[in-house]
Design a protein around this motif. Sequence first.
Motif, PDB file in Angstrom:
ATOM      1  N   GLN A 105       6.360   7.332  -5.001  1.00 49.18           N
ATOM      2  CA  GLN A 105       7.780   7.487  -5.317  1.00 49.18           C
ATOM      3  C   GLN A 105       8.658   6.903  -4.220  1.00 49.18           C
ATOM      4  O   GLN A 105       9.623   6.186  -4.495  1.00 49.18           O
ATOM      5  N   GLY A 106       8.344   7.227  -2.958  1.00 47.78           N
ATOM      6  CA  GLY A 106       9.148   6.724  -1.849  1.00 47.78           C
ATOM      7  C   GLY A 106       9.100   5.204  -1.751  1.00 47.78           C
ATOM      8  O   GLY A 106      10.134   4.544  -1.606  1.00 47.78           O
ATOM      9  N   SER A 107       7.904   4.636  -1.860  1.00 48.62           N
ATOM     10  CA  SER A 107       7.749   3.181  -1.761  1.00 48.62           C
ATOM     11  C   SER A 107       8.486   2.467  -2.888  1.00 48.62           C
ATOM     12  O   SER A 107       9.210   1.485  -2.662  1.00 48.62           O
TER      13      SER A 107
ATOM     14  N   ASP B 217       3.878  -5.371   2.115  1.00 51.38           N
ATOM     15  CA  ASP B 217       2.710  -4.771   2.741  1.00 51.38           C
ATOM     16  C   ASP B 217       2.962  -3.283   2.946  1.00 51.38           C
ATOM     17  O   ASP B 217       4.058  -2.773   2.730  1.00 51.38           O
ATOM     18  N   GLY B 218       1.932  -2.575   3.334  1.00 49.35           N
ATOM     19  CA  GLY B 218       2.063  -1.128   3.502  1.00 49.35           C
ATOM     20  C   GLY B 218       3.088  -0.769   4.553  1.00 49.35           C
ATOM     21  O   GLY B 218       3.261  -1.469   5.550  1.00 49.35           O
ATOM     22  N   THR B 219       3.762   0.356   4.338  1.00 48.01           N
ATOM     23  CA  THR B 219       4.861   0.722   5.228  1.00 48.01           C
ATOM     24  C   THR B 219       4.396   1.400   6.511  1.00 48.01           C
ATOM     25  O   THR B 219       5.218   1.839   7.301  1.00 48.01           O
ATOM     26  N   ALA B 220       3.082   1.445   6.745  1.00 46.78           N
ATOM     27  CA  ALA B 220       2.609   1.785   8.084  1.00 46.78           C
ATOM     28  C   ALA B 220       2.601   0.547   8.975  1.00 46.78           C
ATOM     29  O   ALA B 220       2.375   0.645  10.180  1.00 46.78           O
TER      30      ALA B 220
ATOM     31  N   HIS C 292       0.873  -1.172   0.000  1.00 44.34           N
ATOM     32  CA  HIS C 292       0.000   0.000   0.000  1.00 44.34           C
ATOM     33  C   HIS C 292       0.911   1.223   0.000  1.00 44.34           C
ATOM     34  O   HIS C 292       1.345   1.694   1.058  1.00 44.34           O
ATOM     35  N   PHE C 293       1.199   1.743  -1.176  1.00 41.24           N
ATOM     36  CA  PHE C 293       2.210   2.796  -1.303  1.00 41.24           C
ATOM     37  C   PHE C 293       1.879   4.035  -0.472  1.00 41.24           C
ATOM     38  O   PHE C 293       2.774   4.684   0.070  1.00 41.24           O
ATOM     39  N   TYR C 294       0.596   4.408  -0.412  1.00 42.61           N
ATOM     40  CA  TYR C 294       0.228   5.661   0.258  1.00 42.61           C
ATOM     41  C   TYR C 294       0.686   5.690   1.709  1.00 42.61           C
ATOM     42  O   TYR C 294       0.875   6.762   2.301  1.00 42.61           O
ATOM     43  N   GLN C 295       0.888   4.506   2.300  1.00 37.73           N
ATOM     44  CA  GLN C 295       1.259   4.459   3.713  1.00 37.73           C
ATOM     45  C   GLN C 295       2.690   4.925   3.979  1.00 37.73           C
ATOM     46  O   GLN C 295       3.089   5.079   5.135  1.00 37.73           O
ATOM     47  N   TRP C 296       3.468   5.165   2.911  1.00 37.74           N
ATOM     48  CA  TRP C 296       4.839   5.656   3.111  1.00 37.74           C
ATOM     49  C   TRP C 296       4.861   6.947   3.924  1.00 37.74           C
ATOM     50  O   TRP C 296       5.824   7.210   4.652  1.00 37.74           O
ATOM     51  N   ILE C 297       3.808   7.751   3.828  1.00 39.71           N
ATOM     52  CA  ILE C 297       3.796   9.036   4.550  1.00 39.71           C
ATOM     53  C   ILE C 297       3.064   8.937   5.885  1.00 39.71           C
ATOM     54  O   ILE C 297       2.788   9.956   6.524  1.00 39.71           O
TER      55      ILE C 297
ATOM     56  N   MET D  28       3.910  -4.052  -7.015  1.00 37.60           N
ATOM     57  CA  MET D  28       2.458  -3.895  -7.096  1.00 37.60           C
ATOM     58  C   MET D  28       1.996  -2.999  -5.958  1.00 37.60           C
ATOM     59  O   MET D  28       2.674  -2.865  -4.943  1.00 37.60           O
ATOM     60  N   ASP D  29       0.856  -2.362  -6.178  1.00 36.17           N
ATOM     61  CA  ASP D  29       0.273  -1.506  -5.151  1.00 36.17           C
ATOM     62  C   ASP D  29      -1.219  -1.786  -5.065  1.00 36.17           C
ATOM     63  O   ASP D  29      -1.926  -1.733  -6.074  1.00 36.17           O
TER      64      ASP D  29
END
Length: 463
Positions: free
Chosen positions: A114-116, A327-330, A75-80, A129-130
Amino acid sequence: MAAPAAAPRIVIENCAIATVDADDTEYVSGHIVVAGNRIESIGAGKAPENLENVVRRVDGTGHLATPGLVNTHHHFYQWITRGLATDHNLFNWLVALYPTWARIDEQMTYAAAQGSLAMMARGGVTTAMDHHYVFPRNSGDLSGSIIRAASELGVRFTLARGSMDRSEKDGGLPPDFAVETLEGALAATEETVDRYHDASFDSMTQIAVAPCSPFSVSTELLKQGAELARRKGVRLHTHGSETVEEEKFCHELFGMGPTDYFESTGWLGEDVWMAHCVHMNDSDIEAFARTKTGVAHCPSSNARLAAGIARVPDMLAAGVPVGLGVDGTASNESGELHTELRNALLINRLNPAHREAALNARQALRLGTYGGAQVLGRASQIGSLEPGKLADLVLWKLDTLAHASIADPVTALVLGAAAPVTLSLVNGEPVVENSRLLNVDEDAIARSTRDEAQRLARITAQA
């Protein structure tokens, strides 16, 4: 499927090679010839002499060449939103973070993607994949921003266009303003497939249909999502059997466990893969094996959220396709797939049913390469180093302090520290050299992700 005769060639020699083909062929010192975007030849010793159109020769002494790593759940959005709710189980973690996630916009999503992607690619991922399922109202073109980030970085990519239509008022977890309507989710998903999905052999972008989870989507969205995917000829992805709480939720709401519920909605099959699958009984594993439903195993996230230990050795023995996911980075702040090679091996050995026989280093590498290609439906194209396959490969440096005293290169890669990437090719094009990304500015991405994380925190606090 061979490359054109006049295609430019890259020759890599003098490296150990783990092909991860059906026979697990390995070479102590061998060569790989890339022609255009295809692997032309691979074998022991030096490359054939008198090759034409050789544009680059790489001395791989002290290196191991493997297929590029394939990430099957993220889940890329979780990078932030990394580093938040660090002591929560899954349901409490979701309740804590949904109010923040529901306020993302296109600019934030692009920076997070971008970060992920940058972190994964720098660590040997060539296919990413996202699973993006949060689409706040008036938030912009989120799917387009994610695909643009992957294209700019140069990795092969699958966007699992997610959705949620079961909010708090319907007994789900997401806030009411964070979900789509059934009709809106289906229409937007179909539009994304029509606009971006490329089914060709050397496709760089594919789309999957991906309602989020049993506790955030309606039964009708699952059923109609499966019908949409099969009508369009794309794959299906969702979360399944992640926690004991999910098991209880499914029994209370649907009168059956997650696997039986998924089967009742058309969500088992060789075109389906599910994330986590931690709490699977023998009957569940048999159903996945019978239908060839795939699994994205996410050991670090499962541990971070105290979800449990997935029965990966039993799944593999039964014939279930299994790949690895960040998995998401959160819930996995490192964001690297290499970490999952090591943790898949170590965590599965904690299961008393298998202990030291659970997984070995080569099985872990297969999960992260060929297994991932299987669950994404691309095993004929990527996931192993074989003539005719796409030239997605990584050259890992193993002659430094961190690895030099480990005789077996595959063991060094899987159990050792994260190995530097000397060269990563995607579709025959260099994406990483000497541990630096070639197509994007890492420092600029670091700044933008920090700025967007801070902006999201301010917006959430004000709300």
